[in-house]
Scaffold this motif. Structure first.
Motif, PDB file in Angstrom:
ATOM      1  N   GLY A 123      40.975  47.088  -5.426  1.00 50.81           N
ATOM      2  CA  GLY A 123      41.736  45.706  -5.797  1.00 50.81           C
ATOM      3  C   GLY A 123      42.951  45.934  -6.346  1.00 50.81           C
ATOM      4  N   MET A 124      43.663  47.047  -6.693  1.00 51.51           N
ATOM      5  CA  MET A 124      44.968  47.182  -7.289  1.00 51.51           C
ATOM      6  C   MET A 124      45.720  47.417  -6.004  1.00 51.51           C
ATOM      7  N   GLU A 125      47.043  47.448  -6.365  1.00 48.13           N
ATOM      8  CA  GLU A 125      48.183  47.635  -5.095  1.00 48.13           C
ATOM      9  C   GLU A 125      47.863  48.842  -4.386  1.00 48.13           C
ATOM     10  N   ASP A 126      48.557  49.021  -3.243  1.00 48.42           N
ATOM     11  CA  ASP A 126      48.638  50.120  -2.678  1.00 48.42           C
ATOM     12  C   ASP A 126      49.659  51.159  -3.198  1.00 48.42           C
ATOM     13  N   LEU A 127      49.547  52.302  -3.142  1.00 48.57           N
ATOM     14  CA  LEU A 127      50.487  53.407  -3.403  1.00 48.57           C
ATOM     15  C   LEU A 127      51.387  53.564  -2.281  1.00 48.57           C
ATOM     16  N   ASP A 128      52.831  53.098  -2.100  1.00 50.01           N
ATOM     17  CA  ASP A 128      53.579  53.265  -1.103  1.00 50.01           C
ATOM     18  C   ASP A 128      54.072  54.632  -0.959  1.00 50.01           C
ATOM     19  N   TYR A 129      54.869  54.638   0.252  1.00 48.59           N
ATOM     20  CA  TYR A 129      55.407  55.987   0.613  1.00 48.59           C
ATOM     21  C   TYR A 129      56.542  56.372  -0.564  1.00 48.59           C
ATOM     22  N   LEU A 130      56.625  57.574  -1.030  1.00 49.64           N
ATOM     23  CA  LEU A 130      57.446  57.938  -2.082  1.00 49.64           C
ATOM     24  C   LEU A 130      58.746  59.026  -1.545  1.00 49.64           C
ATOM     25  N   PHE A 131      59.802  58.963  -2.091  1.00 46.50           N
ATOM     26  CA  PHE A 131      60.749  59.982  -1.733  1.00 46.50           C
ATOM     27  C   PHE A 131      61.563  60.177  -3.086  1.00 46.50           C
ATOM     28  N   GLY A 132      61.969  61.375  -3.064  1.00 48.19           N
ATOM     29  CA  GLY A 132      63.052  61.482  -4.347  1.00 48.19           C
ATOM     30  C   GLY A 132      64.236  62.308  -3.675  1.00 48.19           C
ATOM     31  N   ILE A 133      65.080  62.204  -4.640  1.00 50.78           N
ATOM     32  CA  ILE A 133      66.581  62.991  -4.317  1.00 50.78           C
ATOM     33  C   ILE A 133      66.902  63.184  -5.712  1.00 50.78           C
ATOM     34  N   GLY A 134      67.783  64.268  -5.790  1.00 51.75           N
ATOM     35  CA  GLY A 134      68.419  64.855  -6.981  1.00 51.75           C
ATOM     36  C   GLY A 134      68.756  66.314  -6.818  1.00 51.75           C
ATOM     37  N   PRO A 135      69.420  66.648  -8.181  1.00 54.78           N
ATOM     38  CA  PRO A 135      69.825  68.042  -7.923  1.00 54.78           C
ATOM     39  C   PRO A 135      68.599  69.184  -8.250  1.00 54.78           C
ATOM     40  N   GLU A 136      69.030  70.434  -7.442  1.00 56.97           N
ATOM     41  CA  GLU A 136      67.961  71.612  -7.457  1.00 56.97           C
ATOM     42  C   GLU A 136      68.989  72.644  -8.095  1.00 56.97           C
ATOM     43  N   LEU A 137      68.674  73.240  -9.292  1.00 58.74           N
ATOM     44  CA  LEU A 137      69.454  74.625  -9.695  1.00 58.74           C
ATOM     45  C   LEU A 137      68.731  75.814  -9.527  1.00 58.74           C
ATOM     46  N   SER A 162      59.864  54.100  -3.938  1.00 56.15           N
ATOM     47  CA  SER A 162      59.093  53.845  -3.163  1.00 56.15           C
ATOM     48  C   SER A 162      59.380  52.900  -2.037  1.00 56.15           C
ATOM     49  N   THR A 163      58.594  52.832  -0.968  1.00 55.00           N
ATOM     50  CA  THR A 163      58.747  52.048   0.142  1.00 55.00           C
ATOM     51  C   THR A 163      57.667  51.876   0.879  1.00 55.00           C
ATOM     52  N   ASP A 164      57.718  50.367   1.293  1.00 55.97           N
ATOM     53  CA  ASP A 164      56.564  49.966   2.626  1.00 55.97           C
ATOM     54  C   ASP A 164      57.258  49.697   3.738  1.00 55.97           C
ATOM     55  N   PHE A 165      58.700  50.221   3.732  1.00 56.07           N
ATOM     56  CA  PHE A 165      59.390  49.750   4.957  1.00 56.07           C
ATOM     57  C   PHE A 165      60.035  48.394   4.977  1.00 56.07           C
ATOM     58  N   SER A 166      59.542  47.457   4.008  1.00 55.27           N
ATOM     59  CA  SER A 166      60.304  46.398   3.848  1.00 55.27           C
ATOM     60  C   SER A 166      61.008  46.296   2.634  1.00 55.27           C
ATOM     61  N   ASN A 167      60.722  46.915   1.577  1.00 53.28           N
ATOM     62  CA  ASN A 167      61.468  46.995   0.461  1.00 53.28           C
ATOM     63  C   ASN A 167      61.593  48.335  -0.297  1.00 53.28           C
ATOM     64  N   LEU A 168      62.447  48.359  -1.195  1.00 54.30           N
ATOM     65  CA  LEU A 168      62.765  49.901  -1.915  1.00 54.30           C
ATOM     66  C   LEU A 168      62.489  49.626  -3.458  1.00 54.30           C
ATOM     67  N   GLU A 169      62.011  50.285  -3.831  1.00 49.12           N
ATOM     68  CA  GLU A 169      61.955  50.400  -5.498  1.00 49.12           C
ATOM     69  C   GLU A 169      62.205  51.536  -6.094  1.00 49.12           C
ATOM     70  N   GLN A 170      62.872  51.642  -7.216  1.00 45.97           N
ATOM     71  CA  GLN A 170      63.140  52.888  -7.924  1.00 45.97           C
ATOM     72  C   GLN A 170      61.784  53.011  -8.818  1.00 45.97           C
ATOM     73  N   ARG A 171      61.218  54.278  -8.953  1.00 45.63           N
ATOM     74  CA  ARG A 171      60.095  54.665  -9.791  1.00 45.63           C
ATOM     75  C   ARG A 171      60.224  55.458 -10.845  1.00 45.63           C
ATOM     76  N   GLY A 172      61.088  55.676 -11.307  1.00 46.45           N
ATOM     77  CA  GLY A 172      61.709  56.508 -12.295  1.00 46.45           C
ATOM     78  C   GLY A 172      61.934  57.964 -12.000  1.00 46.45           C
TER      79      GLY A 172
END
Length: 296
Positions: A123-137, A162-172
């Motif tokens: 009954g809750m919202e689905d978890l969308d596809y996730l991707f992350g970008i950032g530095p790696e040392l 997160s994205t469902d391919f219709s919108n994009l949201e920053q998740r922390g």
């Protein structure tokens, strides 16, 4: 760094990404890589082919249920001096490297999850596809003389979306230090073994995505819960890569155990299992490769 769900880039797992500490059904094991075991012979600057795989894992960190996802897609590996794609990460832009340190910009991704197929999230919202970008040392702790055995400490920090391919949201944001051991030509054959271990921390915005229960989602067996940022768990993974058919084909086998004991959001009604498991099997077949060899 992301981690479990039908995730967006299952191909990312096939190519060797660890994924974001976040969702479900994709192995968070950076060990399953499409690149062949290192030998004295140089490798093509680029190659393209077909890759596919099947992954069974939890719907999100500490989920009580797991599902299977499969995918088949074309792949690209590019082994440039600065930009690298398809090896040890979906995409890497190398900013600095010396005998001990290496700084990269890396990108990874992971699958989504259908809440109606998970009892705790029904009954809750689905978890969308996730991707992350950032530095790696990366700190190169050990290198054998023949370069076939390596031990690295990787400090990874990524912004998660997160994205469902219709919108994009920053998740922390997620922070994931990781110890990685790699050994090529296992048993004198073209077999690569990789083992990884590392804890995962997420900011409150990221942990909200997995563990928050708002008033609209409350029901008799699911109380409201305000998630907090902090420790999410520790992942222990392994991978084996078998190089076949004169390096044209690779088969990967990987697994991960995630320990969530002591995690910040243990009291969430969405936090079900303290220990979760994931396994995966994949392949890559090279169709074309450049005549020009990579410089390293």
């Amino acid at each position: 760094m992301l981690t479990q769900n039908k995730r967006l880039v299952a191909i990312g797992w096939l190519m060797g990404i660890c994924s974001v500490p976040a969702s479900a059904e994709s192995l968070e094991v950076e060990c399953v890589t499409a690149s062949p075991c290192k030998t004295e012979s140089p490798q093509p600057l680029w190659e393209v082919g077909l890759a596919g795989g099947i992954v069974y894992g939890p719907d999100y960190p500490a989920a009580g249920q797991s599902h299977t996802n499969q995918i088949a897609l074309p792949y690209l590996i590019y082994r440039g001096e600065v930009i690298r794609a398809g090896e040890d990460g979906l995409l890497k832009a190398q900013a600095f490297e010396d005998d001990r340190w290496e700084l990269d910009l890396s990108l990874d991704g992971s699958f989504n999850a259908d809440s109606d197929e998970n009892d705790a999230r029904e009954g809750m919202e689905d978890l969308d596809y996730l991707f992350g970008i950032g530095p790696e040392l990366k700190y190169k702790i050990y290198r054998a003389d023949d370069e076939q055995t390596k031990l690295d400490l990787k400090l990874q920090a990524r912004a998660v979306f997160s994205t469902d391919f219709s919108n994009l949201e920053q998740r922390g944001y997620a922070f994931e230090p990781q110890l990685r051991y790699e050994h090529d030509n296992l048993f004198g054959r073209e077999i690569r073994f990789v083992g990884t271990v590392g804890p995962v921390w997420g900011t409150e915005k990221l942990t909200d995505y997995f563990y928050q229960v708002d008033d609209r989602d409350v029901r008799p067996d699911r109380e409201a819960y305000d998630a907090n940022g902090g420790y999410m768990g520790t992942d222990v993974g392994f991978g084996l890569v078998f190089t076949l058919m004169e390096k044209r084909a690779r088969v990967f086998l990987g697994g991960r155990v995630s320990f969530h004991q002591g995690a910040e959001n243990e009291d969430s009604p969405l936090f079900i299992d303290e220990t979760t498991y994931a396994v995966g099997l994949g392949f890559a077949y090279r169709l074309f490769a450049s005549d020009r060899m990579a410089s390293n």
